[in-house]
Design a protein around this motif. Structure first.
Motif, PDB file in Angstrom:
ATOM      1  N   GLN A 152       0.771   0.830  -8.602  1.00 18.37           N
ATOM      2  CA  GLN A 152       1.366   1.750  -7.633  1.00 18.37           C
ATOM      3  C   GLN A 152       0.842   1.516  -6.223  1.00 18.37           C
ATOM      4  OE1 GLN A 152       1.947   5.896  -9.037  1.00 18.37           O
ATOM      5  NE2 GLN A 152       1.058   5.201 -10.956  1.00 18.37           N
ATOM      6  N   GLY A 153       0.133   0.406  -6.034  1.00 15.46           N
ATOM      7  CA  GLY A 153      -0.252   0.008  -4.689  1.00 15.46           C
ATOM      8  C   GLY A 153      -1.688   0.256  -4.280  1.00 15.46           C
ATOM      9  N   MET A 192      -2.994  -7.644   0.851  1.00 17.49           N
ATOM     10  CA  MET A 192      -2.794  -6.247   1.233  1.00 17.49           C
ATOM     11  C   MET A 192      -3.874  -5.790   2.213  1.00 17.49           C
ATOM     12  SD  MET A 192      -1.788  -4.822  -2.560  1.00 17.49           S
ATOM     13  CE  MET A 192      -1.589  -3.097  -2.098  1.00 17.49           C
ATOM     14  N   GLY A 193      -4.727  -6.739   2.634  1.00 18.05           N
ATOM     15  CA  GLY A 193      -5.725  -6.427   3.648  1.00 18.05           C
ATOM     16  C   GLY A 193      -7.101  -6.077   3.122  1.00 18.05           C
ATOM     17  N   HIS A 194      -7.414  -6.459   1.888  1.00 11.57           N
ATOM     18  CA  HIS A 194      -8.724  -6.139   1.306  1.00 11.57           C
ATOM     19  C   HIS A 194      -9.704  -7.273   1.610  1.00 11.57           C
ATOM     20  CE1 HIS A 194     -11.785  -4.923  -1.589  1.00 11.57           C
ATOM     21  NE2 HIS A 194     -11.142  -3.778  -1.731  1.00 11.57           N
ATOM     22  N   ARG A 223       0.839  -1.196   0.000  1.00  9.21           N
ATOM     23  CA  ARG A 223       0.000   0.000   0.000  1.00  9.21           C
ATOM     24  C   ARG A 223       0.878   1.251   0.000  1.00  9.21           C
ATOM     25  NH1 ARG A 223      -5.415  -0.311   2.217  1.00  9.21           N
ATOM     26  NH2 ARG A 223      -6.043  -2.463   2.611  1.00  9.21           N
ATOM     27  N   PRO A 224       0.447   2.302  -0.705  1.00  5.25           N
ATOM     28  CA  PRO A 224       1.198   3.561  -0.648  1.00  5.25           C
ATOM     29  C   PRO A 224       1.069   4.195   0.729  1.00  5.25           C
ATOM     30  CG  PRO A 224      -0.844   3.852  -1.859  1.00  5.25           C
ATOM     31  CD  PRO A 224      -0.705   2.375  -1.606  1.00  5.25           C
ATOM     32  N   GLU A 225       2.003   5.024   1.091  1.00  2.00           N
ATOM     33  CA  GLU A 225       1.981   5.690   2.393  1.00  2.00           C
ATOM     34  C   GLU A 225       0.688   6.476   2.552  1.00  2.00           C
ATOM     35  OE1 GLU A 225       3.374   6.461   6.118  1.00  2.00           O
ATOM     36  OE2 GLU A 225       4.333   5.212   4.578  1.00  2.00           O
TER      37      GLU A 225
END
Length: 212
Positions: free
Chosen positions: A126-127, A158-160, A74-76
């Protein structure tokens, strides 16, 4: 003539005429597939009809490699990495709603569907976890279950939550293996723990800043 670069005495050669590369003859790779090289535009054009099928297949493989190998984190701040682009409204989470929306778009020949896919791909690489999940939904509706599963596996790890549920449904329908579901579940749980840890650290930082 083969679509694999011709070799002569260990040197690369033009895929069309067989002319060897040298200090005076600079060979250039096909920019789409990188499978072959040419000594000039004329040879590239002459070889195009013969090379087209292999080129298209390899170019698609290269795009898939990039699509599925990037954007696993994940992006910041978990924001859309390309939020300045006009990404269409989020794809419905419910499979029935998603299918109905796609059918309506197809019936209207909606050009935004293709545009949406391109934006989702850019964001996913890009995440963006939502974009990755949406790609899984789109591939499902196209009947590309293997491609859909690959997307859902990435976004679940990624937690989805909805991606994990999608894999669970596929496991029940024997469209995913027990190992794949277990892998997705483990990755999902690890992602949740990581996000909780990040939230705790952020909360502590804010408390420290405020002297609480």
């Amino acid at each position: 003539m083969s679509c694999v670069p011709v070799a002569a005495d260990g040197d690369e050669a033009c895929a069309n005429c067989g002319k060897q590369g040298s200090d005076t003859i600079k060979l250039k790779s096909c920019t789409a597939c990188r499978l072959v090289k040419y000594c000039g535009v004329d040879c590239q054009r002459a070889h195009r009809k013969q090379h087209k099928k292999a080129c298209k297949q390899r170019a698609a493989e290269l795009k898939d490699q990039k699509l599925y190998s990037q954007g696993h984190e994940r992006p910041e701040g978990d924001f859309c990495p390309i939020c300045t682009l006009p990404i269409p409204t989020r794809y419905p989470d419910d499979d029935a709603d998603a299918l109905a929306m796609t059918q309506r778009r197809v019936a209207k020949k909606d050009p935004d569907e293709a545009k949406a896919v391109e934006f989702y791909k850019k964001a996913a690489m890009q995440g963006s976890v939502d974009a990755r999940h949406n790609l899984g939904c789109i591939e499902t509706e196209k009947g590309n279950h293997d491609r859909a599963l690959r997307h859902f596996l990435i976004s679940a790890k990624m937690g989805h939550k909805n991606s994990l549920e999608a894999i669970k449904k596929r496991f029940t329908a024997e469209l995913a293996t027990k190992e794949q579901y277990a892998q997705a579940l483990k990755g999902y749980q690890e992602a949740l723990e990581e996000m909780k840890s990040h939230d705790r650290d952020e909360a502590k930082r804010l408390r420290d800043e405020q002297g609480l």
